[in-house]
Design a protein around this motif. Structure first.
Motif, PDB file in Angstrom:
ATOM      1  N   TYR A   1     -27.434  44.571  11.411  1.00 47.71           N
ATOM      2  CA  TYR A   1     -27.130  45.956  11.074  1.00 47.71           C
ATOM      3  C   TYR A   1     -25.665  46.044  10.651  1.00 47.71           C
ATOM      4  O   TYR A   1     -24.796  45.435  11.272  1.00 47.71           O
ATOM      5  CB  TYR A   1     -27.357  46.870  12.271  1.00 47.71           C
ATOM      6  CG  TYR A   1     -28.783  46.882  12.768  1.00 47.71           C
ATOM      7  CD1 TYR A   1     -29.713  47.790  12.266  1.00 47.71           C
ATOM      8  CD2 TYR A   1     -29.195  45.988  13.749  1.00 47.71           C
ATOM      9  CE1 TYR A   1     -31.022  47.804  12.728  1.00 47.71           C
ATOM     10  CE2 TYR A   1     -30.506  46.004  14.219  1.00 47.71           C
ATOM     11  CZ  TYR A   1     -31.407  46.903  13.701  1.00 47.71           C
ATOM     12  OH  TYR A   1     -32.709  46.919  14.158  1.00 47.71           O
ATOM     13  N   VAL A   2     -25.391  46.802   9.602  1.00 51.68           N
ATOM     14  CA  VAL A   2     -24.028  46.985   9.117  1.00 51.68           C
ATOM     15  C   VAL A   2     -23.666  48.465   9.185  1.00 51.68           C
ATOM     16  O   VAL A   2     -24.387  49.315   8.650  1.00 51.68           O
ATOM     17  CB  VAL A   2     -23.879  46.504   7.656  1.00 51.68           C
ATOM     18  CG1 VAL A   2     -22.475  46.836   7.128  1.00 51.68           C
ATOM     19  CG2 VAL A   2     -24.150  45.011   7.559  1.00 51.68           C
ATOM     20  N   VAL A   3     -22.553  48.767   9.856  1.00 55.90           N
ATOM     21  CA  VAL A   3     -22.033  50.136   9.850  1.00 55.90           C
ATOM     22  C   VAL A   3     -21.273  50.328   8.541  1.00 55.90           C
ATOM     23  O   VAL A   3     -20.184  49.792   8.352  1.00 55.90           O
ATOM     24  CB  VAL A   3     -21.112  50.391  11.055  1.00 55.90           C
ATOM     25  CG1 VAL A   3     -20.525  51.803  10.979  1.00 55.90           C
ATOM     26  CG2 VAL A   3     -21.879  50.214  12.349  1.00 55.90           C
ATOM     27  N   ASP A   4     -21.879  51.076   7.639  1.00 53.02           N
ATOM     28  CA  ASP A   4     -21.367  51.317   6.287  1.00 53.02           C
ATOM     29  C   ASP A   4     -20.641  52.663   6.322  1.00 53.02           C
ATOM     30  O   ASP A   4     -21.158  53.682   5.879  1.00 53.02           O
ATOM     31  CB  ASP A   4     -22.560  51.317   5.330  1.00 53.02           C
ATOM     32  CG  ASP A   4     -22.176  51.356   3.869  1.00 53.02           C
ATOM     33  OD1 ASP A   4     -20.976  51.204   3.559  1.00 53.02           O
ATOM     34  OD2 ASP A   4     -23.088  51.548   3.041  1.00 53.02           O
TER      35      ASP A   4
ATOM     36  N   GLN B   1      -7.278  53.820   6.969  1.00 48.00           N
ATOM     37  CA  GLN B   1      -7.759  53.036   8.112  1.00 48.00           C
ATOM     38  C   GLN B   1      -9.248  52.731   7.941  1.00 48.00           C
ATOM     39  O   GLN B   1     -10.091  53.302   8.613  1.00 48.00           O
ATOM     40  CB  GLN B   1      -7.518  53.793   9.415  1.00 48.00           C
ATOM     41  CG  GLN B   1      -6.067  54.059   9.721  1.00 48.00           C
ATOM     42  CD  GLN B   1      -5.893  54.834  11.018  1.00 48.00           C
ATOM     43  OE1 GLN B   1      -6.833  55.068  11.766  1.00 48.00           O
ATOM     44  NE2 GLN B   1      -4.673  55.251  11.282  1.00 48.00           N
ATOM     45  N   PRO B   2      -9.595  51.854   7.006  1.00 41.53           N
ATOM     46  CA  PRO B   2     -11.016  51.547   6.780  1.00 41.53           C
ATOM     47  C   PRO B   2     -11.635  50.894   8.006  1.00 41.53           C
ATOM     48  O   PRO B   2     -10.941  50.314   8.837  1.00 41.53           O
ATOM     49  CB  PRO B   2     -10.985  50.598   5.592  1.00 41.53           C
ATOM     50  CG  PRO B   2      -9.611  49.993   5.631  1.00 41.53           C
ATOM     51  CD  PRO B   2      -8.709  51.058   6.165  1.00 41.53           C
ATOM     52  N   TYR B   3     -12.947  51.001   8.090  1.00 40.88           N
ATOM     53  CA  TYR B   3     -13.655  50.474   9.260  1.00 40.88           C
ATOM     54  C   TYR B   3     -15.055  50.056   8.860  1.00 40.88           C
ATOM     55  O   TYR B   3     -15.676  50.666   7.989  1.00 40.88           O
ATOM     56  CB  TYR B   3     -13.752  51.541  10.349  1.00 40.88           C
ATOM     57  CG  TYR B   3     -13.377  51.084  11.741  1.00 40.88           C
ATOM     58  CD1 TYR B   3     -14.222  50.258  12.472  1.00 40.88           C
ATOM     59  CD2 TYR B   3     -12.177  51.487  12.317  1.00 40.88           C
ATOM     60  CE1 TYR B   3     -13.888  49.846  13.750  1.00 40.88           C
ATOM     61  CE2 TYR B   3     -11.836  51.077  13.604  1.00 40.88           C
ATOM     62  CZ  TYR B   3     -12.692  50.256  14.309  1.00 40.88           C
ATOM     63  OH  TYR B   3     -12.352  49.852  15.576  1.00 40.88           O
ATOM     64  N   GLY B   4     -15.572  49.043   9.488  1.00 44.44           N
ATOM     65  CA  GLY B   4     -16.963  48.626   9.331  1.00 44.44           C
ATOM     66  C   GLY B   4     -17.332  47.769  10.516  1.00 44.44           C
ATOM     67  O   GLY B   4     -16.470  47.364  11.289  1.00 44.44           O
ATOM     68  N   ASP B   5     -18.611  47.492  10.678  1.00 38.89           N
ATOM     69  CA  ASP B   5     -19.031  46.697  11.822  1.00 38.89           C
ATOM     70  C   ASP B   5     -20.353  46.018  11.488  1.00 38.89           C
ATOM     71  O   ASP B   5     -21.094  46.474  10.597  1.00 38.89           O
ATOM     72  CB  ASP B   5     -19.177  47.584  13.061  1.00 38.89           C
ATOM     73  CG  ASP B   5     -19.117  46.788  14.369  1.00 38.89           C
ATOM     74  OD1 ASP B   5     -18.854  45.568  14.320  1.00 38.89           O
ATOM     75  OD2 ASP B   5     -19.316  47.397  15.433  1.00 38.89           O
ATOM     76  N   ILE B   6     -20.641  44.940  12.189  1.00 32.41           N
ATOM     77  CA  ILE B   6     -21.895  44.214  12.007  1.00 32.41           C
ATOM     78  C   ILE B   6     -22.394  43.776  13.372  1.00 32.41           C
ATOM     79  O   ILE B   6     -21.599  43.410  14.245  1.00 32.41           O
ATOM     80  CB  ILE B   6     -21.714  42.999  11.070  1.00 32.41           C
ATOM     81  CG1 ILE B   6     -23.038  42.285  10.826  1.00 32.41           C
ATOM     82  CG2 ILE B   6     -20.652  42.056  11.587  1.00 32.41           C
ATOM     83  CD1 ILE B   6     -22.969  41.221   9.733  1.00 32.41           C
ATOM     84  N   GLU B   7     -23.702  43.845  13.566  1.00 32.93           N
ATOM     85  CA  GLU B   7     -24.315  43.418  14.825  1.00 32.93           C
ATOM     86  C   GLU B   7     -25.671  42.795  14.503  1.00 32.93           C
ATOM     87  O   GLU B   7     -26.439  43.337  13.698  1.00 32.93           O
ATOM     88  CB  GLU B   7     -24.479  44.617  15.759  1.00 32.93           C
ATOM     89  CG  GLU B   7     -24.984  44.278  17.142  1.00 32.93           C
ATOM     90  CD  GLU B   7     -23.892  43.749  18.076  1.00 32.93           C
ATOM     91  OE1 GLU B   7     -24.242  43.316  19.192  1.00 32.93           O
ATOM     92  OE2 GLU B   7     -22.708  43.764  17.695  1.00 32.93           O
ATOM     93  N   PHE B   8     -25.977  41.678  15.139  1.00 28.33           N
ATOM     94  CA  PHE B   8     -27.217  40.957  14.844  1.00 28.33           C
ATOM     95  C   PHE B   8     -28.343  41.389  15.773  1.00 28.33           C
ATOM     96  O   PHE B   8     -28.118  41.740  16.928  1.00 28.33           O
ATOM     97  CB  PHE B   8     -26.983  39.455  14.961  1.00 28.33           C
ATOM     98  CG  PHE B   8     -26.172  38.901  13.822  1.00 28.33           C
ATOM     99  CD1 PHE B   8     -26.794  38.378  12.701  1.00 28.33           C
ATOM    100  CD2 PHE B   8     -24.791  38.934  13.859  1.00 28.33           C
ATOM    101  CE1 PHE B   8     -26.051  37.884  11.639  1.00 28.33           C
ATOM    102  CE2 PHE B   8     -24.034  38.449  12.803  1.00 28.33           C
ATOM    103  CZ  PHE B   8     -24.677  37.921  11.686  1.00 28.33           C
ATOM    104  N   ASP B   9     -29.562  41.345  15.246  1.00 31.45           N
ATOM    105  CA  ASP B   9     -30.728  41.619  16.078  1.00 31.45           C
ATOM    106  C   ASP B   9     -31.324  40.303  16.572  1.00 31.45           C
ATOM    107  O   ASP B   9     -30.850  39.210  16.243  1.00 31.45           O
ATOM    108  CB  ASP B   9     -31.767  42.471  15.326  1.00 31.45           C
ATOM    109  CG  ASP B   9     -32.364  41.785  14.101  1.00 31.45           C
ATOM    110  OD1 ASP B   9     -32.390  40.543  14.061  1.00 31.45           O
ATOM    111  OD2 ASP B   9     -32.804  42.497  13.180  1.00 31.45           O
TER     112      ASP B   9
END
Length: 200
Positions: A55-58, A41-49
């Motif tokens: 920012y990338v959740v690695d 169940q891989p996961y990652g996320d990205i959010e802009f400033d």
């Protein structure tokens, strides 16, 4: 986020594919979206400033990476561990007022708060099923001064102030296993539910 390619697929606002970006690895600017607890169940996320950086959740590298709008690597936030400011299984991020970062950590069952420069400020929530407690959480969402957390195994949305005070739990018969959250311009909360549906 494309976990299978350890990078990103990028589209324009009409949905036209533009390019792929990113590569697998542990170096600065490389990614690993395979989760240590749940490899299937891989996961990652990205959010802009506010400046167009992001920012990338690695997840598999137990860190959050910060890039500028030209995709130049700027900094890493966090490392592996269970102390404040470290991660066991980071899976989601939200950017709140003043650029503060809210990082959801599944294995810790809490949301850690950082300054834009990566300094740990506070931890919100704790493991459990009581008010203000979290279990196997999904992504966070910040709207104004409220922090919403997809509280997966507790079958609810837990709501806190961005300062960390528990406000309420949103519990409804349709909500089963909430994974991700968004809000629209009309102030409605959209819940992505694991059984394959959205609740609004």
């Amino acid at each position: 986020v494309e976990s299978g390619r350890s990078g990103f697929a990028i589209f324009d606002t009409s949905g036209t594919f533009l390019e792929r970006w990113g590569e697998a690895g542990t170096a600065n600017g490389q990614f690993n979206f395979s989760r240590s607890r749940w490899p299937g169940q891989p996961y990652g996320d990205i959010e802009f400033d506010a400046k167009g950086g992001f920012y990338v959740v690695d997840s598999g590298n137990f860190r959050v990476q910060h890039f500028d709008k030209a995709r130049k690597w700027l900094a890493n936030i966090g490392t592996f561990g269970d102390e404040a400011g470290a991660f066991l299984d980071p899976i989601g991020i939200a950017v709140g007022p003043a650029g503060m970062l809210y990082v959801a950590a599944d294995a810790r069952n809490d949301v850690q708060v950082f300054t834009p420069a990566g300094k740990h400020v506070r931890t919100i929530g704790e493991p459990g099923s009581g008010p203000g407690q979290l279990s196997n959480i999904g992504s966070p969402l910040v709207v104004g001064d409220k922090l919403y957390v997809a509280d997966y195994d507790n079958h609810r949305i837990s709501v806190f102030t961005t300062a960390g005070t528990f406000v309420e739990a949103i519990e409804s018969d349709p909500i089963e296993l909430p994974q991700d959250l968004a809000a629209d311009a009309e102030g409605r909360l959209i819940v992505a539910d694991a059984p394959g549906r959205y609740e609004i």
